[in-house]
Motif scaffolding. Structure first.
Motif, PDB file in Angstrom:
ATOM      1  N   HIS A 100       0.826  -1.206   0.000  1.00  0.00           N
ATOM      2  CA  HIS A 100       0.000   0.000   0.000  1.00  0.00           C
ATOM      3  C   HIS A 100       0.860   1.256   0.000  1.00  0.00           C
ATOM      4  CE1 HIS A 100      -2.753  -3.135   1.538  1.00  0.00           C
ATOM      5  NE2 HIS A 100      -3.611  -2.487   0.784  1.00  0.00           N
ATOM      6  N   CYS A 101       0.349   2.288  -0.653  1.00  0.00           N
ATOM      7  CA  CYS A 101       1.062   3.551  -0.755  1.00  0.00           C
ATOM      8  C   CYS A 101       1.304   4.147   0.634  1.00  0.00           C
ATOM      9  CB  CYS A 101       0.248   4.524  -1.604  1.00  0.00           C
ATOM     10  SG  CYS A 101       1.014   6.144  -1.721  1.00  0.00           S
ATOM     11  N   ARG A 102       2.530   4.589   0.881  1.00  0.00           N
ATOM     12  CA  ARG A 102       2.857   5.181   2.186  1.00  0.00           C
ATOM     13  C   ARG A 102       2.284   6.590   2.320  1.00  0.00           C
ATOM     14  NH1 ARG A 102       8.773   3.501   1.543  1.00  0.00           N
ATOM     15  NH2 ARG A 102       8.795   1.341   2.221  1.00  0.00           N
ATOM     16  N   GLN A 103       1.906   7.183   1.182  1.00  0.00           N
ATOM     17  CA  GLN A 103       1.345   8.540   1.235  1.00  0.00           C
ATOM     18  C   GLN A 103      -0.167   8.525   1.431  1.00  0.00           C
ATOM     19  OE1 GLN A 103       3.155  11.317   1.295  1.00  0.00           O
ATOM     20  NE2 GLN A 103       5.020  10.103   1.115  1.00  0.00           N
ATOM     21  N   CYS A 104      -0.865   7.638   0.661  1.00  0.00           N
ATOM     22  CA  CYS A 104      -2.334   7.734   0.683  1.00  0.00           C
ATOM     23  C   CYS A 104      -3.031   6.405   0.961  1.00  0.00           C
ATOM     24  CB  CYS A 104      -2.826   8.327  -0.646  1.00  0.00           C
ATOM     25  SG  CYS A 104      -2.700   7.181  -2.032  1.00  0.00           S
ATOM     26  N   GLY A 105      -2.273   5.306   1.064  1.00  0.00           N
ATOM     27  CA  GLY A 105      -2.867   4.035   1.452  1.00  0.00           C
ATOM     28  C   GLY A 105      -3.473   3.205   0.326  1.00  0.00           C
ATOM     29  N   VAL A 142       4.408   1.581  -7.499  1.00  0.00           N
ATOM     30  CA  VAL A 142       3.924   2.895  -7.932  1.00  0.00           C
ATOM     31  C   VAL A 142       2.459   3.039  -7.512  1.00  0.00           C
ATOM     32  CG1 VAL A 142       3.574   4.438  -9.908  1.00  0.00           C
ATOM     33  CG2 VAL A 142       5.479   2.801  -9.929  1.00  0.00           C
ATOM     34  N   CYS A 143       2.126   4.198  -6.930  1.00  0.00           N
ATOM     35  CA  CYS A 143       0.744   4.431  -6.508  1.00  0.00           C
ATOM     36  C   CYS A 143      -0.077   4.975  -7.681  1.00  0.00           C
ATOM     37  CB  CYS A 143       0.705   5.421  -5.351  1.00  0.00           C
ATOM     38  SG  CYS A 143      -0.982   5.775  -4.834  1.00  0.00           S
ATOM     39  N   PRO A 144      -1.177   4.265  -8.041  1.00  0.00           N
ATOM     40  CA  PRO A 144      -1.997   4.718  -9.168  1.00  0.00           C
ATOM     41  C   PRO A 144      -2.813   5.965  -8.813  1.00  0.00           C
ATOM     42  CG  PRO A 144      -2.992   2.791  -8.148  1.00  0.00           C
ATOM     43  CD  PRO A 144      -1.701   3.022  -7.432  1.00  0.00           C
ATOM     44  N   ALA A 145      -2.961   6.271  -7.523  1.00  0.00           N
ATOM     45  CA  ALA A 145      -3.782   7.421  -7.122  1.00  0.00           C
ATOM     46  C   ALA A 145      -2.950   8.701  -7.033  1.00  0.00           C
ATOM     47  CB  ALA A 145      -4.454   7.128  -5.784  1.00  0.00           C
ATOM     48  N   CYS A 146      -1.862   8.666  -6.207  1.00  0.00           N
ATOM     49  CA  CYS A 146      -1.089   9.913  -6.013  1.00  0.00           C
ATOM     50  C   CYS A 146       0.243   9.888  -6.761  1.00  0.00           C
ATOM     51  CB  CYS A 146      -0.878  10.183  -4.525  1.00  0.00           C
ATOM     52  SG  CYS A 146       0.347   9.129  -3.749  1.00  0.00           S
ATOM     53  N   HIS A 147       0.531   8.768  -7.453  1.00  0.00           N
ATOM     54  CA  HIS A 147       1.711   8.639  -8.333  1.00  0.00           C
ATOM     55  C   HIS A 147       3.051   8.605  -7.593  1.00  0.00           C
ATOM     56  CE1 HIS A 147      -1.273   9.186 -11.396  1.00  0.00           C
ATOM     57  NE2 HIS A 147      -1.592  10.382 -10.909  1.00  0.00           N
TER      58      HIS A 147
HETATM   59 ZN    ZN Z   1      -0.663   7.158  -3.093  1.00  0.00          ZN
END
Ligand code: ZN
Length: 184
Positions: free
Chosen positions: A8-13, A31-36
């Motif tokens: 999971h993304c460390r920035q937005c989960g 790679v986070c598909p939401a916040c990149h």
């Molecule tokens: Zn993210």
């Protein structure tokens, strides 16, 4: 130990994708598909000491592990570096935490790349200032061994075994070097 991949993304989960980032990078990243956000994973440093005692450094301090992995096996005091500390500070902290040993830090002794698990292990020689040890909860027992007494088949990690072998080989030659090599 191999690290588990980021899920999971460390920035937005958001659940990450494992793919090449868009910036021309040539390695698969999380790679986070939401916040990149691209999550880079890099090797970790393990730092420790070879604490010795006796007129000619004939005794080495080993700790019997009270934690997994390799519970009950013997190791030199060592562990993962913390953010904000130097390699020497980390090696001194681990020696205090695992053995409760008072030391005078010496020269850098081994540097081992353990690329398979993404780690670099660094050991310093150290002179014990007393024979009194006060091991922490990660250690069952801390005690001194001569080369002949060392439980060679009960050593927890290959990096520790190789560092000990170099220590006693150098001691026999009467000259301590710096040994940098790879653990396959
Ligand atoms: Zn993210």
């Amino acid at each position: 130990m191999q690290r588990t991949p980021i899920k999971h993304c460390r920035q937005c989960g958001t659940a990450v994708e494992h793919r090449l980032p868009d910036d021309g990078d040539t390695r698969i990243r999380a790679v986070c598909p939401a916040c990149h956000t691209v999550h880079y994973e890099n090797p970790l440093n393990v730092v420790g000491t070879v604490p010795v005692w006796g007129d000619s450094g004939q005794y080495v301090l080993l700790c019997k592990r009270n934690i997994e992995p390799r519970w009950g096996k013997w190791t030199l005091p060592a562990g993962f570096m913390e953010l904000g500390e130097t390699t020497i500070e980390g090696a001194a902290r681990e020696t205090d935490e695992e053995a409760g040993a008072e030391i005078e830090m010496g020269e850098i002794f081994t540097l081992m790349n353990v690329a398979r698990v993404g780690q670099v292990h660094i050991y310093y020689r150290a002179r014990l200032l007393s024979e009194q040890f006060n091991p922490g909860h990660e250690t069952i027992e801390a005690r001194l061994f001569t080369e002949d007494q060392i439980p060679w088949d009960e050593i927890a990690f290959r990096t520790v075994k190789e560092t000990l072998e170099h220590y006693f080989a150098d001691r026999r030659q009467g000259r301590f070097g710096f040994h940098a090599f790879d653990i396959a």
